[in-house]
Design a protein around this motif. Sequence first.
Motif, short mmCIF file in Angstrom:
data_model
loop_
_atom_site.label_atom_id
_atom_site.label_comp_id
_atom_site.label_asym_id
_atom_site.label_seq_id
_atom_site.Cartn_x
_atom_site.Cartn_y
_atom_site.Cartn_z
N GLY A 1 0.80 -1.23 0.00
CA GLY A 1 0.00 0.00 0.00
C GLY A 1 0.83 1.27 0.00
N LYS A 2 2.15 1.10 0.12
CA LYS A 2 3.10 2.23 0.06
C LYS A 2 2.73 3.35 1.04
CE LYS A 2 3.17 2.14 -4.70
NZ LYS A 2 2.88 0.83 -5.28
N TYR A 3 3.32 4.52 0.83
CA TYR A 3 3.15 5.61 1.81
C TYR A 3 1.73 6.18 1.82
CZ TYR A 3 8.17 5.61 2.72
OH TYR A 3 9.43 5.25 3.10
N ALA A 4 1.00 6.01 0.72
CA ALA A 4 -0.39 6.51 0.69
C ALA A 4 -1.22 5.81 1.76
CB ALA A 4 -1.00 6.27 -0.69
N MET A 5 -1.00 4.50 1.93
CA MET A 5 -1.75 3.76 2.95
C MET A 5 -1.18 4.03 4.34
SD MET A 5 -4.29 2.53 1.42
CE MET A 5 -4.98 1.72 2.86
N ARG A 6 0.12 4.25 4.42
CA ARG A 6 0.70 4.62 5.73
C ARG A 6 0.05 5.91 6.24
NH1 ARG A 6 7.03 5.80 7.59
NH2 ARG A 6 6.46 6.74 9.58
N ARG B 1 -2.35 -5.81 5.93
CA ARG B 1 -1.94 -5.68 4.52
C ARG B 1 -0.68 -6.48 4.22
NH1 ARG B 1 -2.66 -0.18 5.53
NH2 ARG B 1 -0.43 0.25 5.34
N SER B 2 0.17 -6.67 5.24
CA SER B 2 1.51 -7.25 5.00
C SER B 2 1.54 -8.76 4.99
CB SER B 2 2.48 -6.76 6.09
OG SER B 2 2.59 -5.36 6.07
N ILE B 3 0.60 -9.40 5.70
CA ILE B 3 0.69 -10.86 5.87
C ILE B 3 0.68 -11.59 4.53
CG2 ILE B 3 -0.45 -12.91 6.82
CD1 ILE B 3 -1.44 -11.06 9.16
N GLY B 4 -0.31 -11.30 3.68
CA GLY B 4 -0.42 -12.00 2.39
C GLY B 4 0.82 -11.85 1.52
N PRO B 5 1.29 -10.61 1.27
CA PRO B 5 2.48 -10.43 0.45
C PRO B 5 3.73 -11.10 1.03
CG PRO B 5 1.28 -8.36 0.63
CD PRO B 5 0.61 -9.33 1.56
N GLU C 1 -12.90 0.20 5.38
CA GLU C 1 -13.26 0.95 4.17
C GLU C 1 -12.00 1.38 3.40
OE1 GLU C 1 -15.85 4.88 3.10
OE2 GLU C 1 -16.23 3.95 5.05
N ALA C 2 -11.00 1.85 4.14
CA ALA C 2 -9.76 2.34 3.51
C ALA C 2 -8.93 1.21 2.92
CB ALA C 2 -8.93 3.11 4.54
N ASN C 3 -9.05 0.00 3.49
CA ASN C 3 -8.18 -1.12 3.10
C ASN C 3 -8.89 -2.19 2.28
OD1 ASN C 3 -5.31 -1.04 4.54
ND2 ASN C 3 -6.79 -0.13 5.96
N ASN C 4 -10.02 -1.82 1.65
CA ASN C 4 -10.80 -2.88 1.00
C ASN C 4 -10.04 -3.62 -0.10
OD1 ASN C 4 -10.85 -0.94 -0.93
ND2 ASN C 4 -13.06 -0.60 -0.94
N GLU C 5 -9.05 -2.99 -0.72
CA GLU C 5 -8.33 -3.73 -1.78
C GLU C 5 -7.14 -4.51 -1.24
OE1 GLU C 5 -5.67 -1.52 -4.56
OE2 GLU C 5 -6.67 0.27 -3.75
N PHE C 6 -6.84 -4.37 0.07
CA PHE C 6 -5.65 -5.01 0.64
C PHE C 6 -5.96 -6.10 1.66
CE2 PHE C 6 -4.28 -0.68 -0.51
CZ PHE C 6 -3.20 -0.98 -1.33
N TRP C 7 -7.05 -5.95 2.40
CA TRP C 7 -7.37 -6.91 3.47
C TRP C 7 -8.24 -8.04 2.93
CZ3 TRP C 7 -9.28 -3.93 8.44
CH2 TRP C 7 -8.24 -3.11 8.93
N PRO C 8 -8.16 -9.24 3.57
CA PRO C 8 -9.15 -10.27 3.23
C PRO C 8 -10.54 -9.81 3.70
CG PRO C 8 -7.79 -10.96 5.09
CD PRO C 8 -7.22 -9.68 4.60
#
Length: 441
Positions: A88-93, A121-125, A431-438
């Motif tokens: 998610g890079k710095y935008a998600m941070r 966000r980090s576990i899957g990658p 809501e903010a992490n819908n494309e990153f979280w399960p």
Amino acid sequence: MKKFSILVAGGGSTYTPGIVLMLLDNLDKFPIRQIKFYDNDKERQDIVANACEILIKERNPEIDFLATTNPEEAFTDVDFVMAHIRAGKYAMRELDEKIPLKHGVVGQETCGPGGIAYGMRSIGPMIELIDYMEKYSPNAWMLNYSNPAAIVAEATRRLRPNSKILNICDMPIGIERHMATILGLKSRKDMTIKYYGLNHFGWWTSVTDKEGKDLMPKLKEHIAQHGYNVNLQMYQHNDASWNDTFMKAKDIYAIDPTTLPNTYLKYYLYPDYVVEHSDINYSRANMVMDGREKFVFGECKKIAEAGTSEGCELHIDEHASYIVDLARALAYNTKERMLLIVENNGAIENFDKTAMVEIPCLVGCEGPEPLTVGTIPQFQKGLMEQQVSVEKLVVEAWIEGSYTKLWQAMTISKTVPSAKVAKEILDDLIEANNEFWPELN
């Protein structure tokens, strides 16, 4: 002498040039035949890779270099994977920091709700990287310093228990450099330390010189007045917010003057202070994007355009030297004493055996051999049990897709005042992490 093949996973990171410079600076101790970069963001990686290719050609043209977004190409024929990814890079941070602050709660990238969001966000990658390594270079070691290291370490323990991954953190190294300066020593390696805790959540119980002389009294005298602040020119940790963090250590120290604290404890023990001194419109992520990111990418572009590194201001990052030491210990069986995040397994007697704890280990070719810590005091034990429960619940929430467990993790965090606030923050973060979280149910 064997020459090693290194893959930097997260080739587009602002830390990558510092790692490359450190590797090039240590070729006499750790010979290299190949450096590869892997990233899923080609455009970002190319900025760093174009500069690093020139740095490598200038300093040691015999080293092969490759930057790729192809996992097979990246992970084939490597001895060490040095992983520092930021999903998610710095935008998600930035959102990790600003969403909790909106609710009057600590906004920090590895602590509290922000750390939980980043962990999800980090576990899957991270698991994906381990699987690539095991498929294409099954004998390689992964040296992981991707944050939040505590949650990543617990996830790898649960999901890939037999993988050759070592989780490390540079923050104790940074603090020990300050200690060495306070003591008038040339290097932190002139000290022998005892330390225990969780990642970003620990205490030094002993600091001696190589002859065994106790250095704690002198350190305590300084820290009681100035925290860890010293006149130390370190690019990474020398701005106003870091000075404040190092100064706040004196208040953390006051709670338990028998030990010396990791600076990150300020987020758990003084969350009200942290929130009061945070700017929701300009958080740490903004400082990094405007500072470190602009500087590193700017320097990389200059090198690429000029075709030479002459006059470039890129330099070795302090945490990179630790990675070289760790790789050498694994490669040459040096049995160097290093702080690593490992399964407790009885090293701390009165603590959860399955907890991933940060303690000194002797590192050789078979991996880390944790040193016994013994029993720990009630104060630290209580804090650690609360925090390790947060980490375990986050990983369980990720594995099971459980909304309830993630809400529980948020609620237990010492940075969050109530279950109500925890739920409000969690819903905003989902809501903010819908494309990153399960998906959570």
